[in-house]
Design a protein around this motif. Structure first.
Motif, PDB file in Angstrom:
ATOM      1  N   LEU A 141      42.326  42.052  27.684  1.00 31.16           N
ATOM      2  CA  LEU A 141      41.470  42.913  28.655  1.00 31.16           C
ATOM      3  C   LEU A 141      41.205  42.793  29.908  1.00 31.16           C
ATOM      4  CD1 LEU A 141      38.249  42.608  26.209  1.00 31.16           C
ATOM      5  CD2 LEU A 141      39.593  44.573  26.766  1.00 31.16           C
ATOM      6  N   GLY A 142      41.901  41.462  30.491  1.00 33.95           N
ATOM      7  CA  GLY A 142      41.720  41.130  32.002  1.00 33.95           C
ATOM      8  C   GLY A 142      42.545  42.165  32.756  1.00 33.95           C
ATOM      9  N   PRO A 143      43.844  42.471  32.423  1.00 37.04           N
ATOM     10  CA  PRO A 143      44.766  43.411  33.115  1.00 37.04           C
ATOM     11  C   PRO A 143      44.002  44.680  32.969  1.00 37.04           C
ATOM     12  CG  PRO A 143      46.163  42.141  31.860  1.00 37.04           C
ATOM     13  CD  PRO A 143      44.757  41.599  31.436  1.00 37.04           C
ATOM     14  N   ILE A 144      43.415  45.125  31.948  1.00 32.93           N
ATOM     15  CA  ILE A 144      42.839  46.656  31.734  1.00 32.93           C
ATOM     16  C   ILE A 144      41.631  46.644  33.024  1.00 32.93           C
ATOM     17  CG2 ILE A 144      41.695  47.979  30.559  1.00 32.93           C
ATOM     18  CD1 ILE A 144      43.341  46.929  28.092  1.00 32.93           C
ATOM     19  N   ILE A 145      40.778  45.391  32.974  1.00 35.00           N
ATOM     20  CA  ILE A 145      39.635  45.508  34.039  1.00 35.00           C
ATOM     21  C   ILE A 145      40.176  45.493  35.518  1.00 35.00           C
ATOM     22  CG2 ILE A 145      37.872  43.887  34.790  1.00 35.00           C
ATOM     23  CD1 ILE A 145      37.497  43.229  31.460  1.00 35.00           C
ATOM     24  N   MET A 146      41.455  44.574  35.505  1.00 32.47           N
ATOM     25  CA  MET A 146      41.698  44.550  36.945  1.00 32.47           C
ATOM     26  C   MET A 146      42.396  46.022  37.419  1.00 32.47           C
ATOM     27  SD  MET A 146      42.239  43.133  39.777  1.00 32.47           S
ATOM     28  CE  MET A 146      41.985  41.305  39.326  1.00 32.47           C
ATOM     29  N   GLY A 147      42.983  46.666  36.251  1.00 31.97           N
ATOM     30  CA  GLY A 147      43.532  47.971  36.666  1.00 31.97           C
ATOM     31  C   GLY A 147      42.559  48.947  37.009  1.00 31.97           C
ATOM     32  N   PHE A 148      41.488  48.707  36.161  1.00 31.51           N
ATOM     33  CA  PHE A 148      40.167  49.823  36.808  1.00 31.51           C
ATOM     34  C   PHE A 148      39.835  49.402  38.056  1.00 31.51           C
ATOM     35  CE2 PHE A 148      35.842  50.184  37.025  1.00 31.51           C
ATOM     36  CZ  PHE A 148      35.633  51.481  36.861  1.00 31.51           C
ATOM     37  N   TYR A 149      39.883  48.329  38.502  1.00 35.09           N
ATOM     38  CA  TYR A 149      39.218  48.011  39.789  1.00 35.09           C
ATOM     39  C   TYR A 149      40.264  48.455  40.940  1.00 35.09           C
ATOM     40  CZ  TYR A 149      34.548  45.675  38.644  1.00 35.09           C
ATOM     41  OH  TYR A 149      33.449  45.752  38.144  1.00 35.09           O
ATOM     42  N   LEU A 150      41.357  48.247  40.559  1.00 35.29           N
ATOM     43  CA  LEU A 150      42.557  48.630  41.549  1.00 35.29           C
ATOM     44  C   LEU A 150      42.578  49.961  41.581  1.00 35.29           C
ATOM     45  CD1 LEU A 150      45.416  46.206  40.270  1.00 35.29           C
ATOM     46  CD2 LEU A 150      43.975  45.991  42.512  1.00 35.29           C
ATOM     47  N   LYS A 151      42.270  50.727  40.717  1.00 38.24           N
ATOM     48  CA  LYS A 151      42.220  52.321  40.903  1.00 38.24           C
ATOM     49  C   LYS A 151      41.027  52.895  41.491  1.00 38.24           C
ATOM     50  CE  LYS A 151      42.757  56.329  38.140  1.00 38.24           C
ATOM     51  NZ  LYS A 151      42.700  56.934  36.736  1.00 38.24           N
ATOM     52  N   ASN A 152      40.147  52.235  41.120  1.00 41.65           N
ATOM     53  CA  ASN A 152      38.601  52.801  41.922  1.00 41.65           C
ATOM     54  C   ASN A 152      38.014  51.965  42.692  1.00 41.65           C
ATOM     55  OD1 ASN A 152      38.609  54.899  39.693  1.00 41.65           O
ATOM     56  ND2 ASN A 152      38.176  53.269  38.290  1.00 41.65           N
ATOM     57  N   GLN A 153      38.357  50.543  43.066  1.00 42.44           N
ATOM     58  CA  GLN A 153      37.757  49.904  44.043  1.00 42.44           C
ATOM     59  C   GLN A 153      38.886  49.156  44.899  1.00 42.44           C
ATOM     60  OE1 GLN A 153      34.183  48.016  42.653  1.00 42.44           O
ATOM     61  NE2 GLN A 153      33.534  49.859  41.625  1.00 42.44           N
ATOM     62  N   ASN A 154      38.688  47.941  44.442  1.00 44.23           N
ATOM     63  CA  ASN A 154      39.831  46.881  45.130  1.00 44.23           C
ATOM     64  C   ASN A 154      40.048  45.635  44.172  1.00 44.23           C
ATOM     65  OD1 ASN A 154      37.764  44.818  45.560  1.00 44.23           O
ATOM     66  ND2 ASN A 154      37.470  45.908  47.699  1.00 44.23           N
ATOM     67  N   TRP A 155      40.791  44.993  44.366  1.00 49.31           N
ATOM     68  CA  TRP A 155      41.125  43.583  43.700  1.00 49.31           C
ATOM     69  C   TRP A 155      39.985  42.898  43.537  1.00 49.31           C
ATOM     70  CZ3 TRP A 155      41.235  38.944  45.117  1.00 49.31           C
ATOM     71  CH2 TRP A 155      41.297  38.721  46.793  1.00 49.31           C
ATOM     72  N   ARG A 156      39.231  42.572  44.678  1.00 47.12           N
ATOM     73  CA  ARG A 156      38.207  41.504  44.651  1.00 47.12           C
ATOM     74  C   ARG A 156      37.221  41.713  43.562  1.00 47.12           C
ATOM     75  NH1 ARG A 156      38.893  38.443  49.002  1.00 47.12           N
ATOM     76  NH2 ARG A 156      40.221  39.347  50.793  1.00 47.12           N
ATOM     77  N   GLY A 157      36.905  42.945  43.255  1.00 45.96           N
ATOM     78  CA  GLY A 157      35.743  43.294  42.358  1.00 45.96           C
ATOM     79  C   GLY A 157      36.334  42.974  40.774  1.00 45.96           C
ATOM     80  N   GLY A 158      37.790  43.172  40.615  1.00 44.73           N
ATOM     81  CA  GLY A 158      38.220  42.744  39.402  1.00 44.73           C
ATOM     82  C   GLY A 158      38.168  41.287  39.016  1.00 44.73           C
TER      83      GLY A 158
END
Length: 158
Positions: A141-158
């Motif tokens: 789940l970690g990379p899935i969540i990070m991928g969501f943040y990278l696509k929609n916001q930035n890495w800091r949120g992930g």
């Protein structure tokens, strides 16, 4: 019996959360390294610091359990892990990422060792398999969540 199963469920949730940060650095690092102006290979330094912290705290877990108890150790370790992840999120330079990796590793190592020990002593052996399966859920789940943040916001949120 019901209380025991609920506690086991909590342990499984802790192991999901333990797996979440273990695989996100590789997903976020291409963007992070360009932001911090460091080489792609610099992720190895961060991973090494986390690993060293994990090893050191694992070696001390039994002593700490005897001194402060397993519950207090878990709470302190969760705090350290959160502190490390927040440090990553708020970091403005590579050096602070390295500093933030210290509590992340220390917390993760103590949680891992203490929970493994507790489950081995208080539950049947097959629960240990499930415990590590739940870690795998978090690591997935970690990379899935990070991928969501990278696509929609930035890495800091992930």
């Amino acid at each position: 019996m019901k209380k025991r199963l609920l506690f086991l469920g909590l342990i499984y949730l802790i192991f999901i959360s333990l797996g979440l940060p273990d695989s996100i650095l590789g997903v976020a690092w291409p963007i992070m390294s360009s932001e911090f102006h460091v080489a792609a290979s610099s992720a190895g330094v961060i991973a090494m610091v986390v690993s060293i912290g994990t090893i050191l705290s694992s070696f001390q877990t039994n002593r700490l359990i005897q001194k402060i108890g397993v519950g207090n150790l878990i709470v302190c370790s969760i705090f350290l892990t959160v502190l490390g992840l927040c440090g990553f999120s708020f970091s403005q330079n590579f050096f602070f990422l390295i500093i933030s990796a210290i509590p992340l590793g220390l917390g993760a190592g103590a949680i891992d060792t203490a929970m493994n020990d507790y489950v081995a002593l208080h539950y049947k052996a097959h629960h240990m398999n499930w415990l590590h399966g739940f870690w795998g859920i978090g690591a997935t789940l970690g990379p899935i969540i990070m991928g969501f943040y990278l696509k929609n916001q930035n890495w800091r949120g992930g």
